[in-house]
Design an enzyme around this catalytic site. Structure first.
Site, PDB file in Angstrom:
ATOM      1  N   ASN A  69      69.522 113.639 -39.719  1.00  0.00           N
ATOM      2  CA  ASN A  69      68.594 112.515 -39.734  1.00  0.00           C
ATOM      3  C   ASN A  69      68.254 112.105 -38.299  1.00  0.00           C
ATOM      4  O   ASN A  69      69.154 111.956 -37.469  1.00  0.00           O
ATOM      5  CB  ASN A  69      69.227 111.342 -40.493  1.00  0.00           C
ATOM      6  CG  ASN A  69      68.204 110.330 -40.961  1.00  0.00           C
ATOM      7  OD1 ASN A  69      67.346 109.906 -40.189  1.00  0.00           O
ATOM      8  ND2 ASN A  69      68.305 109.950 -42.223  1.00  0.00           N
ATOM      9  N   HIS A  74      63.376 114.869 -51.672  1.00  0.00           N
ATOM     10  CA  HIS A  74      64.487 114.998 -50.720  1.00  0.00           C
ATOM     11  C   HIS A  74      65.638 114.085 -51.112  1.00  0.00           C
ATOM     12  O   HIS A  74      65.483 113.167 -51.920  1.00  0.00           O
ATOM     13  CB  HIS A  74      64.029 114.641 -49.308  1.00  0.00           C
ATOM     14  CG  HIS A  74      63.682 113.190 -49.132  1.00  0.00           C
ATOM     15  ND1 HIS A  74      62.488 112.655 -49.543  1.00  0.00           N
ATOM     16  CD2 HIS A  74      64.383 112.160 -48.598  1.00  0.00           C
ATOM     17  CE1 HIS A  74      62.462 111.373 -49.271  1.00  0.00           C
ATOM     18  NE2 HIS A  74      63.610 111.025 -48.701  1.00  0.00           N
ATOM     19  N   GLU A  80      73.209  87.677 -61.016  1.00  0.00           N
ATOM     20  CA  GLU A  80      73.811  88.965 -60.627  1.00  0.00           C
ATOM     21  C   GLU A  80      74.390  88.919 -59.213  1.00  0.00           C
ATOM     22  O   GLU A  80      75.473  89.413 -58.964  1.00  0.00           O
ATOM     23  CB  GLU A  80      72.762  90.097 -60.687  1.00  0.00           C
ATOM     24  CG  GLU A  80      72.435  90.555 -62.086  1.00  0.00           C
ATOM     25  CD  GLU A  80      71.269  89.816 -62.702  1.00  0.00           C
ATOM     26  OE1 GLU A  80      70.893  88.747 -62.171  1.00  0.00           O
ATOM     27  OE2 GLU A  80      70.753  90.290 -63.724  1.00  0.00           O
TER      28      GLU A  80
HETATM   29  P1  H2U Z   1      64.648 108.106 -47.623  1.00  0.00           P
HETATM   30  O1  H2U Z   1      63.315 108.428 -48.204  1.00  0.00           O
HETATM   31  O2  H2U Z   1      65.741 108.056 -48.670  1.00  0.00           O
HETATM   32  O3  H2U Z   1      64.553 106.903 -46.749  1.00  0.00           O
HETATM   33  O4  H2U Z   1      65.050 109.347 -46.662  1.00  0.00           O
HETATM   34  C1  H2U Z   1      64.209 109.843 -45.644  1.00  0.00           C
HETATM   35  C2  H2U Z   1      64.995 109.939 -44.382  1.00  0.00           C
HETATM   36  O5  H2U Z   1      64.307 110.828 -43.488  1.00  0.00           O
HETATM   37  C3  H2U Z   1      65.147 108.613 -43.646  1.00  0.00           C
HETATM   38  O6  H2U Z   1      66.512 108.254 -43.585  1.00  0.00           O
HETATM   39  C4  H2U Z   1      64.531 110.404 -42.176  1.00  0.00           C
HETATM   40  C5  H2U Z   1      64.571 108.886 -42.266  1.00  0.00           C
HETATM   41  O7  H2U Z   1      65.393 108.346 -41.239  1.00  0.00           O
HETATM   42  N1  H2U Z   1      63.483 110.910 -41.301  1.00  0.00           N
HETATM   43  C6  H2U Z   1      63.833 111.657 -40.186  1.00  0.00           C
HETATM   44  O8  H2U Z   1      65.000 111.892 -39.950  1.00  0.00           O
HETATM   45  N2  H2U Z   1      62.849 112.152 -39.363  1.00  0.00           N
HETATM   46  C7  H2U Z   1      61.521 111.911 -39.537  1.00  0.00           C
HETATM   47  O9  H2U Z   1      60.708 112.379 -38.758  1.00  0.00           O
HETATM   48  C8  H2U Z   1      61.074 111.078 -40.667  1.00  0.00           C
HETATM   49  C9  H2U Z   1      62.108 110.612 -41.644  1.00  0.00           C
END
Ligand code: H2U
Length: 350
Positions: free
Chosen positions: A77, A166, A319
Site C-alpha cells: 500500500n 481488490h 448500537e
Molecule cells: P480500499 O478501497 O479498501 O480503500 O483499498 C484501496 C487501497 O489502495 C487504499 O488503502 C491504496 C489505498 O491506500 N492505494 C495505493 O496504495 N496506491 C494508489 O495509488 C491508490 C490507492
C-alpha cells in the site's frame, strides 16, 4: 401473557465469539421508513480507466507503474497504516496513559485486471487464483507477524475507495481487539467443552438448518445466531482447518464456488452490487502459533443493506452507546438468502 415467539418477540442473543449480546426486535419489521436513502450504485464501469491507479499499466500515486497483470496483482500500500521499521513508544507505567508498539505492513491485492469485475462476476477459476494469492501472502506475512488480516471492503458505502476489484492485507506485530477476543473465548470454550466452539456450532446448525444459506462438504455458510448486521454471514471450514494456509486443493475449489454463489445471492437480493466488509479469521501466527487447537478457520461478511439497494442499517445511537440491535431475525435473513438464486447473476437477465 402470550408464549414467547422468536419471530415476534424482542429478546437478546449471545455472541460466544466476542462475549457480547445483541438485541433482536422482530416486531419492528412493520414500521414505516422515512430516513436517509443512498444513491443507487453505478454498475456501468469501463473495464479499464487510465486514471485508476489499480488498473494494469497505470502509474500509481507514488510514481510506480503497475505491470500489465492478467490475473491477481499484489503491491505494498502506498499509504500504509502500518510500517515495518518505526521507533517504539517509551514505556509509561501510568494505567491511564498506556501505549504499545505497533509495527506491520499493508498490502493491496487486485483480484482481476478488469475494473468492472467483482467476485460474483468472476469465474470459479478466477476466484481460485484470488484464494491462492491470499494463501501465498498469508504464508509470507504469517512467518513474521502474529496477525494477518485479509479483508475486502466492497462498495463505496463500506469505505471502498476505488472501483476496481481488490482487497487489502494488513499484518501487525500485535493481536488486534477482535481476534484477541475470539482467541480468548474460543480457548475458554475448548477448555470447558473439549472441542472447538465453531466445530460444535457447525454440527448444531446442520441439525437445526434454519440459519443455513449454503453448504458443501467443505464449507458451511450461515447467518450466525448472533449476527448483528441484517444479512451478515459466516463461512466456516468443516475440515478442522485452523488457518487459510491449511486449505487443500479441493477445499480451495469448493471455497471458490461458495464465494461465487454467496456473493451472487447477495447481488441478487436487492439487484445491486451488494456492499460489504468481509475478512478471514483463523488462528494467530508468529509467537502464538503453537496453541491453536481451539480455532476454526472462518470468514465473516458484514453487509450494511437492510431493505433495498438504498436503505441501509446504521450502527449508531443504541448500537454505539449500548449494544448492536437488529429487527430482521437471523432466521428470516437466512431464509431470504437461501431461496435466492446463487447460480445466475441478475445482470444476466437485463
Ligand atoms: P480500499 O478501497 O479498501 O480503500 O483499498 C484501496 C487501497 O489502495 C487504499 O488503502 C491504496 C489505498 O491506500 N492505494 C495505493 O496504495 N496506491 C494508489 O495509488 C491508490 C490507492
Amino acid at each position: 401473557m402470550a408464549t414467547f415467539d422468536s419471530t415476534k418477540h424482542q429478546h437478546t442473543r449471545f455472541n460466544p465469539l466476542t462475549g457480547q449480546w445483541i438485541l433482536v426486535s422482530p416486531h419492528r419489521m412493520q414500521r414505516p421508513w422515512s430516513g436517509q436513502e443512498e444513491q443507487p450504485q453505478r454498475i456501468d464501469l469501463p473495464d479499464f480507466d487510465p486514471n485508476n491507479p489499480l488498473c494494469p499499466g497505470v502509474i500509481r500515486a507514488n510514481g510506480v507503474k503497475n505491470p500489465i497483470y492478467t490475473s491477481t496483482f499484489v503491491f505494498t500500500n502506498d499509504f500504509p497504516a502500518l510500517l515495518e521499521d518505526v521507533p517504539l513508544p517509551p514505556k509509561d507505567d501510568d494505567p491511564l496513559f498506556k501505549t504499545g508498539g505497533a509495527r506491520g505492513t499493508c498490502k493491496v491485492m487486485c483480484f482481476h485486471p478488469k475494473s468492472n469485475k467483482t467476485l460474483p462476476l468472476m469465474t470459479p477459476k478466477e476466484i481460485r487464483s484470488v484464494i491462492d494469492a491470499w494463501i501465498k501472502e498469508y504464508n509470507l506475512l504469517s512467518s513474521k507477524y502474529p496477525w494477518v488480516q485479509i479483508f475486502e471492503n466492497k462498495g463505496a458505502s463500506m469505505g471502498c475507495s476505488n472501483p476496481h476489484p481488490h482487497c487489502q492485507i494488513w499484518a501487525c506485530s500485535f493481536l488486534p481487539n477482535e481476534p484477541y477476543l475470539k482467541d480468548e473465548n474460543l480457548r475458554r470454550y475448548f477448555q470447558t467443552h473439549g472441542a472447538p466452539l465453531l466445530e460444535d456450532y457447525v454440527e448444531k446448525e446442520i441439525i437445526r438448518k434454519e440459519r443455513i444459506v449454503l453448504e458443501n462438504p467443505d464449507w458451511l455458510v450461515v447467518v450466525p445466531f448472533w449476527a448483528s448486521w441484517p444479512f451478515e454471514t459466516m463461512v466456516v471450514s468443516r475440515n478442522g482447518n485452523r488457518r487459510i494456509s491449511d486449505l487443500n486443493q479441493q477445499q480451495i475449489n469448493n471455497l471458490a464456488i461458495v464465494i461465487k454463489e454467496l456473493t451472487t445471492k447477495y447481488d441478487n437480493l436487492f439487484k445491486c452490487s451488494f456492499p460489504y466488509s468481509m475478512g478471514w479469521h483463523g488462528a494467530p501466527t508468529g509467537d502464538f502459533s503453537n496453541s491453536d487447537s481451539h480455532w476454526t478457520l472462518h470468514a465473516v461478511y458484514y453487509p450494511p443493506l437492510l431493505r433495498s439497494a438504498t436503505v441501509r442499517k446504521f450502527m449508531v445511537g443504541f448500537e454505539l452507546l449500548c449494544q448492536a440491535q437488529r429487527d430482521l431475525t437471523p432466521e428470516h435473513a437466512a431464509a431470504k438468502l437461501r431461496q435466492l438464486c446463487g447460480k445466475k447473476h441478475y445482470t444476466e437477465h437485463i
